[in-house]
Enzyme design. Structure first.
Site, PDB file in Angstrom:
ATOM      1  N   CYS A  85       0.816  -1.221   0.000  1.00  0.00           N
ATOM      2  CA  CYS A  85       0.000   0.000   0.000  1.00  0.00           C
ATOM      3  C   CYS A  85       0.848   1.269   0.000  1.00  0.00           C
ATOM      4  CB  CYS A  85      -0.925   0.014   1.206  1.00  0.00           C
ATOM      5  SG  CYS A  85      -2.089  -1.339   1.180  1.00  0.00           S
ATOM      6  N   HIS A  98      -3.005   7.117   4.051  1.00  0.00           N
ATOM      7  CA  HIS A  98      -3.504   5.847   3.534  1.00  0.00           C
ATOM      8  C   HIS A  98      -4.882   5.561   4.142  1.00  0.00           C
ATOM      9  CE1 HIS A  98      -3.716   1.925   1.964  1.00  0.00           C
ATOM     10  NE2 HIS A  98      -3.344   1.273   3.055  1.00  0.00           N
ATOM     11  N   ASN A 122     -10.302   0.368   1.353  1.00  0.00           N
ATOM     12  CA  ASN A 122      -8.846   0.469   1.213  1.00  0.00           C
ATOM     13  C   ASN A 122      -8.470  -0.018  -0.192  1.00  0.00           C
ATOM     14  OD1 ASN A 122      -6.093  -0.010   1.210  1.00  0.00           O
ATOM     15  ND2 ASN A 122      -6.050  -1.103   3.168  1.00  0.00           N
TER      16      ASN A 122
END
Ligand code: ACO
Length: 316
Positions: free
Chosen positions: A109, A243, A273
């Site tokens: 990520c 994030h 996400n």
């Protein structure tokens, strides 16, 4: 390096928490309360992740008044590339009609920050004049759709940032601490007769609580470090673009920095996400609706599989 434009693309299909209750022992209330997620976009039908990536790239090029011929390097961050090979960046390059070098990178990520750092290196060495950074993610393909503690968290998306030489990137810090135990997925092990253990494919596994603690401690450390590097106080930052893994992780960072909620933009509510695509998609949406303005100071921060982390100060 400076970013001249952003782009993004999302799958057509939105999947609500309520829809997940048809096959998972979960509730809308649990997911909203524990994560902040209400729905996520999932690739369906004949959609492909390279198709999403190409759409995001075209949006960034159009916004900058450029074409694919003006790009001389494509870097694509992807955790679950469309194929093992060729690289997803090459699949996207073909759709764009670009002819420049193209490659993928995988930093989980944190991939957007790693790709920005690579773009900065290419631009400052003079090897490229314009780099197209892409994040094209299809975590829905890695998810275990029988595991309620992970599959509810993720969505698919692609984000793009078109970069050229300049002084927008004030500082960047990256880290990696090799540890596959708390967060991993295995591809199929193939059929080599020479291996002792041929691993069958294993979908995404995550120890949520361990990653939660890692995220909170490392994000705070990274954000404080890049602000110190850039000689900035939290009050001088216009947006903290973090994030989008869990609203509670973002809230913990906000509380520590003692800053108002408006400075912490989110899209986790309806995107989930989307791995490395979270940050560029959010920045593209902010550019579209007028929240992101030229000259603003941004702090970016991400963490993910590896375990990797990264943070940067960027002037847009
Ligand atoms: N619905 C209902 N109950 C659930 C669900 C669900 N979807 N998921 C888990 N539960 C249950 C668990 O089974 C557990 O039940 P038990 O007490 O009977 O065993 C209970 O809820 C509590 O589980 P916890 O894991 O303690 O829940 P927590 O509040 O920690 O939330 C979560 C879990 C959302 C995964 C959280 O830990 C988290 O967000 N962690 C960080 C994840 C992250 O940041 N990932 C990003 C990196 S991923 C990447 O880079 C690709």
């Amino acid at each position: 390096m400076r970013i001249i434009s952003f782009g993004h693309a999302l799958p057509k299909r939105s999947v609500t928490n309520q829809e997940l209750t048809a096959f998972l022992d979960t509730t809308d209330e649990w997911i909203v309360e524990h994560t902040g997620i209400r729905s996520r976009r999932i690739l369906s039908g004949k959609e492909t992740v390279s198709g999403l990536g190409a759409k995001a790239a075209k949006m960034a090029l159009t916004r900058a008044g450029l074409t694919a011929k003006d790009v001389d390097y494509i870097l694509c961050s992807t955790t679950a590339g469309e194929m093992t090979f060729p690289a997803t960046s090459c699949l996207i390059q073909e759709k764009l009609g670009a002819t420049c070098p193209s490659m993928d990178l995988n930093a989980g990520c944190t991939g957007f920050l790693y790709a920005l750092d690579m773009a900065d290196a290419l631009l400052s060495s003079g090897k490229a004049k314009r780099v197209l950074v892409l994040c094209a993610e299809q975590i829905s393909r890695l998810s275990d759709w029988t595991d309620r503690s992970t599959c509810v968290l993720f969505g698919d998306a692609a984000g793009a940032a078109l970069c050229e030489a300049g002084d927008g990137l004030k500082t960047i810090r990256l880290s990696a601490k090799g540890n596959a135990t708390p967060l991993h997925a295995w591809p199929d092990g193939g059929n080599s007769p020479f291996l002792e253990d041929r691993q069958p494919a294993q979908p995404l596994y995550m120890n949520g609580q361990e990653i939660f603690k890692f995220a909170v401690s490392h994000s705070s450390r990274d954000i404080a470090a890049v602000m110190a590097d850039a000689d900035l106080t939290a009050d001088q930052v216009d947006h903290f673009v973090l994030h989008q893994a869990n609203l509670r992780i973002i809230e913990a960072a906000r509380a520590r920095l003692k800053q108002p909620t408006e400075k912490f933009p989110v899209n986790i509510h309806d995107h989930g996400n989307t791995s490395s695509a979270c940050i560029p998609v959010l920045l593209s949406e902010m550019a579209e609706d007028g929240r992101l303005l030229r000259g603003q100071t941004l702090v970016l921060s991400a963490f993910g599989a590896g375990l990797t982390t990264g943070a940067a100060v960027l002037q847009y």
